[in-house]
Design a protein around this motif. Structure first.
Motif, PDB file in Angstrom:
ATOM      1  N   TYR A   1       2.354  11.258   4.296  1.00 21.89           N
ATOM      2  CA  TYR A   1       2.228  11.692   2.944  1.00 21.89           C
ATOM      3  C   TYR A   1       3.791  12.210   2.406  1.00 21.89           C
ATOM      4  CZ  TYR A   1       0.768  13.906  -1.481  1.00 21.89           C
ATOM      5  OH  TYR A   1       0.400  14.242  -2.626  1.00 21.89           O
ATOM      6  N   SER A   2       4.395  12.894   3.424  1.00 22.87           N
ATOM      7  CA  SER A   2       5.710  13.370   3.311  1.00 22.87           C
ATOM      8  C   SER A   2       6.889  12.594   3.436  1.00 22.87           C
ATOM      9  CB  SER A   2       5.913  14.581   3.758  1.00 22.87           C
ATOM     10  OG  SER A   2       5.863  14.428   5.376  1.00 22.87           O
ATOM     11  N   LEU A   3       6.417  11.355   3.840  1.00 20.18           N
ATOM     12  CA  LEU A   3       7.878  10.546   4.197  1.00 20.18           C
ATOM     13  C   LEU A   3       8.495   9.686   3.110  1.00 20.18           C
ATOM     14  CD1 LEU A   3       8.261   9.868   7.316  1.00 20.18           C
ATOM     15  CD2 LEU A   3       6.804   7.920   6.965  1.00 20.18           C
ATOM     16  N   THR A   4       9.746   9.910   3.042  1.00 21.14           N
ATOM     17  CA  THR A   4      10.215   9.147   1.639  1.00 21.14           C
ATOM     18  C   THR A   4      10.122   7.475   2.028  1.00 21.14           C
ATOM     19  OG1 THR A   4      12.371   9.409   2.658  1.00 21.14           O
ATOM     20  CG2 THR A   4      11.470  11.012   0.932  1.00 21.14           C
TER      21      THR A   4
ATOM     22  N   MET B   1       0.926  -1.322  -0.056  1.00 24.56           N
ATOM     23  CA  MET B   1       0.215  -0.006  -0.059  1.00 24.56           C
ATOM     24  C   MET B   1       0.920   1.224  -0.170  1.00 24.56           C
ATOM     25  SD  MET B   1      -3.152   0.862   2.520  1.00 24.56           S
ATOM     26  CE  MET B   1      -4.691   1.495   1.847  1.00 24.56           C
ATOM     27  N   GLU B   2       0.518   2.101  -0.887  1.00 24.82           N
ATOM     28  CA  GLU B   2       1.471   3.357  -0.857  1.00 24.82           C
ATOM     29  C   GLU B   2       1.104   4.289   0.044  1.00 24.82           C
ATOM     30  OE1 GLU B   2       3.503   4.151  -3.637  1.00 24.82           O
ATOM     31  OE2 GLU B   2       3.132   1.950  -4.254  1.00 24.82           O
ATOM     32  N   ASN B   3       2.077   5.154   0.416  1.00 24.99           N
ATOM     33  CA  ASN B   3       1.903   6.071   1.617  1.00 24.99           C
ATOM     34  C   ASN B   3       0.944   7.097   1.465  1.00 24.99           C
ATOM     35  OD1 ASN B   3       4.245   4.977   2.608  1.00 24.99           O
ATOM     36  ND2 ASN B   3       5.440   6.534   2.532  1.00 24.99           N
ATOM     37  N   ARG B   4       0.637   7.494   0.110  1.00 27.36           N
ATOM     38  CA  ARG B   4      -0.440   8.522  -0.067  1.00 27.36           C
ATOM     39  C   ARG B   4      -1.970   7.817   0.153  1.00 27.36           C
ATOM     40  NH1 ARG B   4       1.520   7.601  -5.389  1.00 27.36           N
ATOM     41  NH2 ARG B   4      -0.053   6.088  -6.559  1.00 27.36           N
ATOM     42  N   ASP B   5      -2.061   6.458  -0.241  1.00 29.17           N
ATOM     43  CA  ASP B   5      -3.291   5.941   0.231  1.00 29.17           C
ATOM     44  C   ASP B   5      -3.355   5.932   1.536  1.00 29.17           C
ATOM     45  OD1 ASP B   5      -3.751   5.464  -2.516  1.00 29.17           O
ATOM     46  OD2 ASP B   5      -2.570   3.684  -2.436  1.00 29.17           O
TER      47      ASP B   5
ATOM     48  N   GLU C   1      -4.768  14.221  11.318  1.00 25.37           N
ATOM     49  CA  GLU C   1      -4.348  15.147  10.429  1.00 25.37           C
ATOM     50  C   GLU C   1      -2.794  15.170  10.397  1.00 25.37           C
ATOM     51  OE1 GLU C   1      -5.425  19.444  11.011  1.00 25.37           O
ATOM     52  OE2 GLU C   1      -7.466  18.961  10.306  1.00 25.37           O
ATOM     53  N   LYS C   2      -2.221  15.320  11.517  1.00 27.76           N
ATOM     54  CA  LYS C   2      -0.672  15.317  11.530  1.00 27.76           C
ATOM     55  C   LYS C   2      -0.015  13.935  11.162  1.00 27.76           C
ATOM     56  CE  LYS C   2       1.405  17.566  14.991  1.00 27.76           C
ATOM     57  NZ  LYS C   2       1.514  17.972  16.656  1.00 27.76           N
ATOM     58  N   ALA C   3      -0.684  12.897  11.423  1.00 25.68           N
ATOM     59  CA  ALA C   3      -0.242  11.634  11.018  1.00 25.68           C
ATOM     60  C   ALA C   3      -0.341  11.560   9.471  1.00 25.68           C
ATOM     61  CB  ALA C   3      -1.046  10.686  11.919  1.00 25.68           C
ATOM     62  N   ALA C   4      -1.520  12.109   8.961  1.00 24.52           N
ATOM     63  CA  ALA C   4      -1.661  12.073   7.536  1.00 24.52           C
ATOM     64  C   ALA C   4      -0.794  12.703   6.726  1.00 24.52           C
ATOM     65  CB  ALA C   4      -3.082  12.638   6.938  1.00 24.52           C
ATOM     66  N   GLU C   5      -0.412  14.236   7.589  1.00 21.27           N
ATOM     67  CA  GLU C   5       0.752  14.886   6.697  1.00 21.27           C
ATOM     68  C   GLU C   5       1.959  14.219   6.663  1.00 21.27           C
ATOM     69  OE1 GLU C   5      -0.006  18.633   8.850  1.00 21.27           O
ATOM     70  OE2 GLU C   5      -1.817  18.706   7.672  1.00 21.27           O
ATOM     71  N   LEU C   6       2.450  13.714   7.945  1.00 19.57           N
ATOM     72  CA  LEU C   6       3.595  13.047   8.450  1.00 19.57           C
ATOM     73  C   LEU C   6       3.925  11.935   7.175  1.00 19.57           C
ATOM     74  CD1 LEU C   6       6.195  12.928  10.038  1.00 19.57           C
ATOM     75  CD2 LEU C   6       5.002  10.881  11.055  1.00 19.57           C
TER      76      LEU C   6
END
Length: 606
Positions: free
Chosen positions: A38-41, A1-5, A31-36
DNA sequence: GCCGTTTTCGGCCCGACTGTTTTCAGTCG
């Protein structure tokens, strides 16, 4: 599963919780968990194999780690599903309407069961919204306008278009005269994000022009800008309006003592600012758009420049392109930020087209324009035969074109011209020319232009096959996205980048403003794997060569340094750094077997 | 739901502006 999903599921849960009236902190943690995420490599599904790794992330506790585990296991999240039984999913669309937030959306749902943009539009047209508590006639009108904008535009603009609009406006504001000390572009445009949703301009006031009356008359001047369609807000130090194309503009007018604090604030990203303020609080400071000050006693500590604020926060100066809260604050705290590549480092451009296929200029014209820009070398890379719509070159025409490029180079154009080609990757992963022919091309750029929706597995296999072809050296516009119009192809980027690293295939950072492909996240992923990047403009006329700077900006957003980018090298070193051709002669040992080919190359290189 | 050199409870980034209210909630960036 992709991070963005995963991020999307968490973000939707946060929005639904807010609509449901949950306490601030609860939905903010989602929200914070989602943002984190989403931006994780790093991939979350990899990290989650060791649950401790997840809870080491800031803002992810034991409970959130469990939720993420559930999402990875089941593909969805129970709380989200539960909330979606209570509220229809289309309710989330309403949040995209200006002036309608979670509270009002929830109210419209409970009073009218309004769940779609069309429902809300109907209520507004019938005049039923004005009597809802907290609404009024004005709100009703604003909502109608918001519906109109929602329907006709994505609300985002390409970087180069936003930049042009901003520069014209900056020039206009400066005509206000001596009241204006400076006008600078902030916001996502300053961060060089590939698209902009609005323009943020910061105006600092000259000495003696900071009285309310002076600011008032400056606001007056700004609001006379001819392209303004609608004034949205007009306050003591801020004006907002939309331009004819619905692009929103926010202008803040501030005392120059606040310049640094204001610039950080208006440059964003919001997530970066939130993280900075959090850091400030831990150090006993509070940060707003006016200054960094002590919490107790509100003693002003810094504010005039960005540099002094970062310094007081014990951080290295963070270049705007990195301010996305994607690890830059942690890196700045340890003084290990990358020294980003810059436009002056670039010595060549490795993808462009001529009249041989779908370009508008000749070899000589492209070479002349590139030389005038200061490039030391270019590769001309016309399309291959399958791409008939671009007048792609068949074998015979390619051979002639290769000769033409080498002849032109031999005549001495004041710039080295490499005889390249942009070769199509066919549906089955084969290249559009046989290897015998590929061997005669100085720079083989490979790319996908057809059958873009074959599915993830097939597309992954196709790119792997292309990379395994021993003649492939650069993969161009690797995800195929067209900004605001076409999604990237779906494939396993990690796997493909791993293969690129293994076979020494470079990836392109395409500077064409509609593409900007790879994106920042993928560039970082490439860098982490040691995959080298080539920044190319994909020019179809001489003027496009100037777009190199957009490619560099994107590379900076991807944390790339000079050493990560091959076309920062002098030409001979560049050619040596490309994947070597099978059986190619090393400079010291001429390969007699390959004589016809290597002599052609040698001539080309003279 | 997260987190701690104020805190294991009680905050959660911060301020401008609008529109509805009659002192402030909601939205936005």
């Amino acid at each position: 599963m992709e991070n963005r999903d995963i991020a999307r599921i968490l973000r939707e849960t946060a929005q639904l919780l807010e609509i449901d009236g949950a306490i601030v902190g609860r939905y903010r943690s989602y929200e914070k968990a989602a943002e984190l995420i989403y931006s994780l490599t790093e991939r979350v599904d990899e990290l989650a194999k060791d649950p401790e790794k997840l809870t080491e992330l800031p803002g992810i506790g034991d409970r959130m780690a469990e939720h993420i585990g559930e999402i990875l296991k089941t593909g969805d999240y129970g709380l989200r599903q539960k909330l979606l039984k209570k509220f229809p999913p289309t309710l989330l669309d309403l949040l995209k309407l200006q002036s309608l937030g979670p509270k009002k959306a929830a109210l419209l749902w409970s009073m009218f069961q309004a769940a779609t943009v069309e429902d809300v539009e109907k209520l507004a047209r019938e005049g039923k919204l004005r009597d809802v508590p907290g609404f009024g006639e004005k709100t009703e009108q604003n909502i109608l306008k918001a519906v109109e904008i929602f329907k006709k535009s994505s609300g985002r603009y390409l970087l180069h278009n936003a930049e042009a609009a901003a520069q014209t406006l900056v020039a206009y504001i400066k005509t206000a005269g001596k009241a204006v000390e400076s006008v600078v572009i902030a916001g996502s445009l300053r961060r060089s994000k590939e698209t902009a949703g609005d323009l943020d301009l910061l105006v600092t006031l000259a000495d003696g022009c900071t009285s309310p009356k002076a600011v008032e008359s400056l606001a007056e001047h700004i609001l006379k800008y001819p392209s303004i369609d609608r004034t949205l807000a007009r306050g003591e130090n801020k004006v907002s309006f939309t331009l004819g194309n619905d692009m929103q503009v926010d202008v803040r007018m501030l005392d120059k003592e606040c310049f640094g604090a204001a610039l950080i604030y208006f440059t964003g990203a919001k997530e970066h600012n939130v993280a900075l303020r959090g850091r400030a609080l831990k150090m006993g400071y509070t940060l707003n758009e006016y200054a960094l000050a002590t919490v107790k006693g509100e003693r002003r500590v810094a504010g005039k420049t960005e540099e002094e604020i970062y310094a007081k926060l014990k951080l290295a100066f963070i270049p705007p392109e990195l301010r996305e809260n994607c690890g830059e604050i942690e890196a700045a705290a340890e003084y290990r930020l990358p020294k980003l590549v810059c436009r002056e480092d670039i010595r060549g451009d490795l993808q462009m087209h001529t009249t041989a296929s779908d370009g508008k200029n000749t070899i000589e014209e492209m070479a002349g324009a590139a030389r005038a820009m200061g490039h030391q070398y270019i590769a001309i890379t016309d399309h291959s035969k399958s791409l008939t719509i671009t007048n792609g070159l068949d074998e015979k025409r390619l051979l002639q074109h290769l000769k033409n490029m080498r002849d032109a180079n031999a005549r001495g154009l004041g710039i080295r011209v490499l005889a390249g080609a942009e070769v199509d990757i066919l549906k089955d992963g084969r290249m559009d020319y046989e290897n015998e022919l590929l061997a005669q091309i100085d720079v083989v750029v490979a790319s996908v232009h057809s059958f873009m929706s074959v599915g993830r597995a097939e597309m992954t296999g196709r790119l792997l096959a292309a990379i395994e072809n021993p003649y492939t050296q650069i993969i161009a516009h690797p995800t195929g996205r067209i900004l605001l119009r076409r999604d990237p192809y779906d494939y396993d980027m990690e796997k493909v980048l791993d293969a690129a690293a293994k076979y020494q295939v470079a990836f392109e950072c395409n500077a064409y403003p509609d593409r900007l492909d790879l994106n920042d996240t993928h560039l970082r992923m490439a860098k982490e794997r040691g995959v080298k990047i080539v920044i190319s403009t994909d020019s179809h006329r001489t003027q496009h060569l100037e777009w190199m700077r957009y490619g560099v900006q994107m590379a900076r957003r991807g944390w790339l340094e000079k050493a990560d980018v091959l076309n920062t090298l002098p030409v001979e070193q560049f050619l040596s750094a490309l994947r070597p051709k099978p059986g190619a002669a090393t400079p010291a040992i001429p390969a007699t077997k390959e004589k016809p080919r290597s002599s052609a190359v040698t001539k080309g290189r003279s």
